[in-house]
Write a protein that holds these residues in place. Structure first.
Motif, PDB file in Angstrom:
ATOM      1  N   ARG A   4      28.558  40.062 -26.923  1.00  0.00           N
ATOM      2  CA  ARG A   4      29.931  39.652 -27.179  1.00  0.00           C
ATOM      3  C   ARG A   4      30.400  40.290 -28.475  1.00  0.00           C
ATOM      4  O   ARG A   4      29.712  40.230 -29.491  1.00  0.00           O
ATOM      5  N   GLY A   9      36.175  39.864 -28.902  1.00  0.00           N
ATOM      6  CA  GLY A   9      35.724  38.828 -27.982  1.00  0.00           C
ATOM      7  C   GLY A   9      35.345  39.359 -26.611  1.00  0.00           C
ATOM      8  O   GLY A   9      35.097  38.588 -25.691  1.00  0.00           O
ATOM      9  N   LYS A  10      35.306  40.684 -26.447  1.00  0.00           N
ATOM     10  CA  LYS A  10      34.877  41.251 -25.164  1.00  0.00           C
ATOM     11  C   LYS A  10      33.466  40.783 -24.868  1.00  0.00           C
ATOM     12  O   LYS A  10      32.625  40.724 -25.739  1.00  0.00           O
ATOM     13  N   GLN A  11      33.214  40.480 -23.574  1.00  0.00           N
ATOM     14  CA  GLN A  11      31.894  40.014 -23.186  1.00  0.00           C
ATOM     15  C   GLN A  11      31.566  40.534 -21.795  1.00  0.00           C
ATOM     16  O   GLN A  11      32.357  41.243 -21.191  1.00  0.00           O
ATOM     17  N   SER A  77      36.047  35.429 -33.933  1.00  0.00           N
ATOM     18  CA  SER A  77      34.807  34.688 -33.720  1.00  0.00           C
ATOM     19  C   SER A  77      34.405  34.005 -35.028  1.00  0.00           C
ATOM     20  O   SER A  77      34.990  34.242 -36.085  1.00  0.00           O
TER      21      SER A  77
END
Length: 95
Positions: A4, A9-11, A77
């Motif tokens: 992540r 916040g790409k996961q 995050s």
């Protein structure tokens, strides 16, 4: 270590491999994660594990400090938020 991005916040996403015969099997789409050293004006060298897209986003917005200061806290995050607080704290102590 989670796949992540700390900044965007790409996961991991999931989907299907679809063959020519239209057979579907599950697969995972992994983000392009990189460990990158950014030069912060306030903190010096900072190493982050971010996606390749986040590197471009940070560079376009004028560097790590200006990017973190311009982004809303709710979009960051936990680790990025702590980094933002450290930058804010160092800028107050210098002024």
């Amino acid at each position: 270590m989670a796949r992540r991005c700390m900044i965007t916040g790409k996961q991991v996403m999931s989907g299907n491999n679809v063959s020519h015969a239209n057979n579907k099997t599950r697969r995972r789409f992994l983000p392009n994660m990189q460990v990158v050293s950014f030069i912060s004006d306030r903190l010096g060298k900072v190493r982050l594990r971010v996606s390749a897209r986040a590197v471009r986003t940070i560079e376009i917005n004028g560097g790590l400090d200006s990017f973190l200061m311009s982004v809303n806290d709710s979009k960051l995050s936990h680790k990025a938020l702590l980094l933002k607080r450290r930058i804010e704290k160092s800028s107050v102590s210098r002024a």
